[in-house]
Scaffold this motif. Structure first.
Motif, PDB file in Angstrom:
ATOM      1  N   VAL A 242     -42.603  -1.874 -36.472  1.00 34.93           N
ATOM      2  CA  VAL A 242     -43.907  -2.302 -35.934  1.00 34.93           C
ATOM      3  C   VAL A 242     -45.024  -1.470 -36.560  1.00 34.93           C
ATOM      4  CG1 VAL A 242     -45.351  -2.371 -33.871  1.00 34.93           C
ATOM      5  CG2 VAL A 242     -43.006  -3.211 -33.768  1.00 34.93           C
ATOM      6  N   GLU A 243     -44.804  -0.155 -36.663  1.00 31.02           N
ATOM      7  CA  GLU A 243     -45.797   0.723 -37.289  1.00 31.02           C
ATOM      8  C   GLU A 243     -45.955   0.402 -38.770  1.00 31.02           C
ATOM      9  OE1 GLU A 243     -48.448   4.090 -37.875  1.00 31.02           O
ATOM     10  OE2 GLU A 243     -48.047   2.536 -36.389  1.00 31.02           O
ATOM     11  N   MET A 244     -44.860   0.096 -39.418  1.00 37.73           N
ATOM     12  CA  MET A 244     -44.916  -0.278 -40.824  1.00 37.73           C
ATOM     13  C   MET A 244     -45.759  -1.547 -41.004  1.00 37.73           C
ATOM     14  SD  MET A 244     -41.705  -0.924 -43.446  1.00 37.73           S
ATOM     15  CE  MET A 244     -40.877   0.575 -42.943  1.00 37.73           C
ATOM     16  N   ALA A 245     -45.573  -2.503 -40.135  1.00 33.86           N
ATOM     17  CA  ALA A 245     -46.352  -3.740 -40.195  1.00 33.86           C
ATOM     18  C   ALA A 245     -47.838  -3.450 -40.000  1.00 33.86           C
ATOM     19  CB  ALA A 245     -45.857  -4.722 -39.144  1.00 33.86           C
ATOM     20  N   ARG A 246     -48.145  -2.577 -39.034  1.00 29.21           N
ATOM     21  CA  ARG A 246     -49.548  -2.216 -38.802  1.00 29.21           C
ATOM     22  C   ARG A 246     -50.171  -1.607 -40.051  1.00 29.21           C
ATOM     23  NH1 ARG A 246     -52.761   1.833 -38.316  1.00 29.21           N
ATOM     24  NH2 ARG A 246     -51.106   3.373 -38.621  1.00 29.21           N
ATOM     25  N   ILE A 247     -49.459  -0.688 -40.659  1.00 29.28           N
ATOM     26  CA  ILE A 247     -49.980  -0.005 -41.846  1.00 29.28           C
ATOM     27  C   ILE A 247     -50.180  -0.990 -42.989  1.00 29.28           C
ATOM     28  CG2 ILE A 247     -49.404   1.694 -43.632  1.00 29.28           C
ATOM     29  CD1 ILE A 247     -48.011   3.340 -41.448  1.00 29.28           C
TER      30      ILE A 247
END
Length: 802
Positions: A242-247
């Motif tokens: 999820v954090e990777m997608a945000r970044i």
């Protein structure tokens, strides 16, 4: 020793193991997508066509996110696979399809289906590639030097340029949105009745296409990460995705705010530059300087820990290692080990002349030590104020035996740049590029070194044969006579002077031809966007968009030339131990027979050798090399007068592994070297001829005009692990490096820390040495992937003692 820097985290250790087990395949996706795009957009201006090409690739290539990674982005359909770039060359690809798996070194695998697809697109590229056009455009009188292997430029016509570092710092700070904004502003102010502005319009339009394509590519990964998170059963991994997608929904279009965002932004740009063009030596620049503010802020705010910082760095190095490149077999011999030369520079000085080492500098050393891979190619910028604490940490990395870090010397490089017109603040911000070459990140054009290779020993043989190539019988230049008729050493020097000046001129003609075709037929839009001041000038790098544009050719076999001149002067003219006729006939017979052996023994043992601090030979090579330096400085590259500061040539010795194939094409030489054996590597002495220790080698090398060899003065030294086993030994080698750089003004040095016995055993039992890394030239490679001839050359290098 192995635990000094700690160990990889379990996930990064798993990732490393996965990559080491991966078989390097040939990936045909880019070739197919490029062919589609070239056919569809063949009627459009070059820059627009190239922009749509990259767009098509980024929209349709396979993407994936590895199980253990925290950073997204892949170059090919699988890690360690190598894409094919058909616009540069296809003839060798088709010719070697069935040979990739049978190579002596740098083996690649390819499926029958992939072979079929490449053969299907081949007809479109016949007589339509950069290589074919460049060879056709070379003037006949110069092309013969290429055909005979005297001047080698295959790498320049079978792949992209690179050999630079783009402005990663500005991308992180401003995001691609700022580049897009500036480009749109430029478009608004164009008067299209001016032909030059019309060309600028096409370039600016191509930038917009490419930036939008990069953003869309990032969103593909963001969507993939989101989809994976939804089905991920491990809660922690789901949160990471999820954090990777945000970044990825943010960078590289928006500015990076955190350390993780900055690393992802930098990696994504670096990756796409490799997809756009397979030019190697694409380097990261001064990473400890531009990443440090993000690390410092996140650490102070409790967003990141030191351990997490190191893990992200090791993740970046593993992703860097996923990138691969396949070359023709003939060019592979010049770049043994399939290197990409992706350099990371740490240390040095700030623009206000203070020590630039910071906490992240130490963590980069630690992370490179932990991952223990040939990539990235780590360089430390040395200066007088570099403290012993950091130097000791560097030596601990050297002890690991990966051939890293290399050391470049601020004390000679910065003044050399300033003397050539580089602004002081830029000179203090230089970084290593590829091997030992140097440039200012984000402001320098392509090929700061490596335009073409010139074989010095073969040139000498031709000089001694009245301008005629011995093997082919081809007359290449008007000479000054035959060696057997010469009555003084001055005649030898006169022959060298005439021939090397003539050959240098032809190397520039070949370079110019290649650059002309590269400018006409290829353009790297993203790369040009991220180099100052391409947007301001409305020009690609090849058209003169960079602030600085200095380049070099590479000279091969410097020590052989030194020892040959020494042997001729000492044994023939000074001491009269042999006659010109005896020496000439002995060389032609490759020193066979009793008389040949006697003469070879005299040449090897009765004449001073380069690398022993003997002015007799050191003065000879310095003078002979200065002839080349004087001649090459007279010429300009194709960007001269078109915008950049510079536009001129300088010398360079970073011959990578070219000493092996160029030696293979060279007959016996006056130094007693047998025909078809490797030449000396870089500016290092001939194997086993340096007998007075490392200090003597340093003194000999320092007598060269290193302030003018700005293309890099490559010096490899080999020592055994036992010689760095005590604190006293470490202090000794630090003192030795300081003396070389402070007092002697050396340019560069790097160490192979491995014993001859280990290398011999690894050659016999490769399965037991999977992780053995050696320094080949200005780069490192796994020993097992090298051809036997290159392995033998490394084994034969002199082992120094302290």
């Amino acid at each position: 020793m192995n635990n000094y820097f700690g160990k990889l985290t379990d996930r990064m250790d798993n990732f490393r193991e996965e990559l080491l087990k991966a078989k390097p395949y040939v990936c045909v996706e880019r070739a197919i997508l490029t062919t589609q795009s070239y056919k569809k957009h063949g009627d459009k201006p070059l820059v627009i066509k190239r922009a749509y090409m990259l767009q098509n690739i980024l929209e349709h290539m396979s993407i994936f996110i590895e199980t253990d990674t925290l950073i997204a982005g892949n170059q090919a359909s699988s890690n360690r696979s190598a894409p094919i770039f058909p616009e540069y060359a296809m003839d060798w690809v088709i010719d070697e399809l069935d040979e990739f798996e049978k190579r002596d070194g740098d083996v690649f695998y390819i499926t029958e289906e992939s072979k079929k697809k490449l053969r299907e697109i081949q007809p479109y590229w016949m007589n339509n590639t950069l290589k074919e056009k460049a060879l056709a455009a070379m003037p006949k009188a110069s092309k013969v030097f290429y055909d005979l292997g005297i001047i080698k430029a295959e790498g320049n016509i079978t792949s992209g340029d690179a050999h630079l570092a783009v402005n990663y710092e500005e991308v992180m700070k401003l995001g691609l949105k700022d580049y897009k904004k500036r480009t749109l502003e430029q478009i608004e102010n164009l008067d299209l009745t001016d032909y030059h502005n019309l060309k600028k319009l096409y370039f600016y339009q191509s930038i917009i296409i490419v930036i939008d394509s990069v953003v869309a590519f990032a969103k593909r990964y963001a969507n993939l990460a989101s989809d994976m998170a939804k089905t991920e059963k491990n809660k922690k991994r789901a949160e990471e995705l999820v954090e990777m997608a945000r970044i990825l929904n943010k960078v590289p279009y928006e500015p990076a705010d955190t350390y993780h965002e900055a690393v992802q932004s930098m990696w994504f740009i670096h990756l796409i530059l490799q997809i756009e063009s397979n030019g190697h030596s694409l380097s990261y620049g001064r990473m400890d300087q531009f990443l440090y503010p993000y690390y410092k802020k996140d650490l102070e705010n409790g967003i990141i820990t030191e351990d997490r910082t190191v893990e992200l760095l090791t993740n970046l190095w593993l992703k860097t290692f996923t990138i691969n490149k396949i070359r023709s077999w003939s060019h592979t011999k010049f770049s043994a080990g399939s290197p990409l030369y992706q350099n990371v520079t740490v240390g040095g000085q700030t623009v206000d002349k203070k020590d630039a080492v910071n906490p992240l500098s130490y963590l980069i050393l630690q992370s490179v030590a932990q991952v223990k891979l040939p990539q990235p190619n780590l360089t430390v910028r040395y200066h007088k104020g570099l403290d012993d604490k950091f130097m000791k940490e560097c030596i601990e990395v050297v002890r690991l035996g990966t051939g890293m870090p290399a050391f470049n010397n601020d004390e000679i490089i910065i003044p050399s740049f300033i003397e050539k017109g580089v602004k002081e603040e830029d000179a203090y911000n230089y970084s290593a590029i590829g091997c030992v070459e140097v440039a200012v990140p984000g402001k320098w054009g392509y090929r700061c070194t490596g335009m073409s290779f010139l074989n010095f020993p073969k040139s000498l043989l031709i000089a001694l044969n009245n301008g005629i190539d011995l093997e082919s019988g081809t007359k290449l230049s008007e000479g000054v006579g035959q060696f057997i008729d010469m009555t003084s050493f001055d005649q030898v020097l006169a022959a060298w002077d005439k021939i090397i000046r003539e050959f240098t001129k032809h190397s520039v003609i070949i370079d110019t031809t290649v650059d002309m075709i590269l400018e006409q037929d290829t353009a790297d839009i993203l790369c040009s966007t991220l180099v100052d001041d391409c947007i301001g000038r409305g020009k690609t790098i090849k058209e003169g968009g960079a602030v600085y544009d200095f380049i070099s050719d590479l000279q091969v076999g410097i020590a052989n030339l030194a020892d040959s001149l020494s042997a001729i002067k000492k044994c023939v003219f000074d001491d009269k131990l042999i006659t010109t006729k005896e020496l000439w006939n002995a060389m032609l017979s490759d020193f066979e027979g009793e008389d040949g052996n006697r003469i070879q023994d005299i040449l090897i043992n009765k004449a001073p050798k380069f690398g022993n601090d003997d002015d007799y030979v050191d003065t000879l090579i310095s003078g002979a090399y200065d002839v080349y330096i004087d001649e090459i400085s007279k010429y300009h590259n194709t960007r001269y007068g078109r915008g950049p500061i510079g536009g001129v040539y300088y010398a360079g010795t970073s011959s990578i592994s070219a000493n092996v194939p160029q030696g293979n094409g060279t007959l016996a030489t006056p130094d007693g070297r047998n025909a078809h054996t490797p030449l000396a590597e870089g500016c290092a002495p001939v194997h086993s001829m340096d007998r007075n220790g490392p200090t003597a080698v340093f003194k000999s090398v320092a007598k060269l005009s290193t302030d003018k060899i700005t293309g890099g003065v490559l010096l490899n030294q080999k020592i055994t692990p036992q010689l760095l086993s005590t604190e006293e030994d470490k202090i000794k080698i630090i003192a030795l490096v300081r003396t070389f750089f402070n007092r002697l003004k050396g340019f560069h040095v790097q160490y192979n820390v491995v014993s001859r016995d280990t290398l011999i055993d690894a050659q016999k039992n490769p399965e037991e040495y999977r992780d053995l890394i050696v320094r080949v030239a200005g780069y490192s490679a796994f020993f097992n992937v090298l051809s036997k001839q290159t392995q033998d050359d490394i084994i034969a290098r002199t082992e120094q003692s302290l």
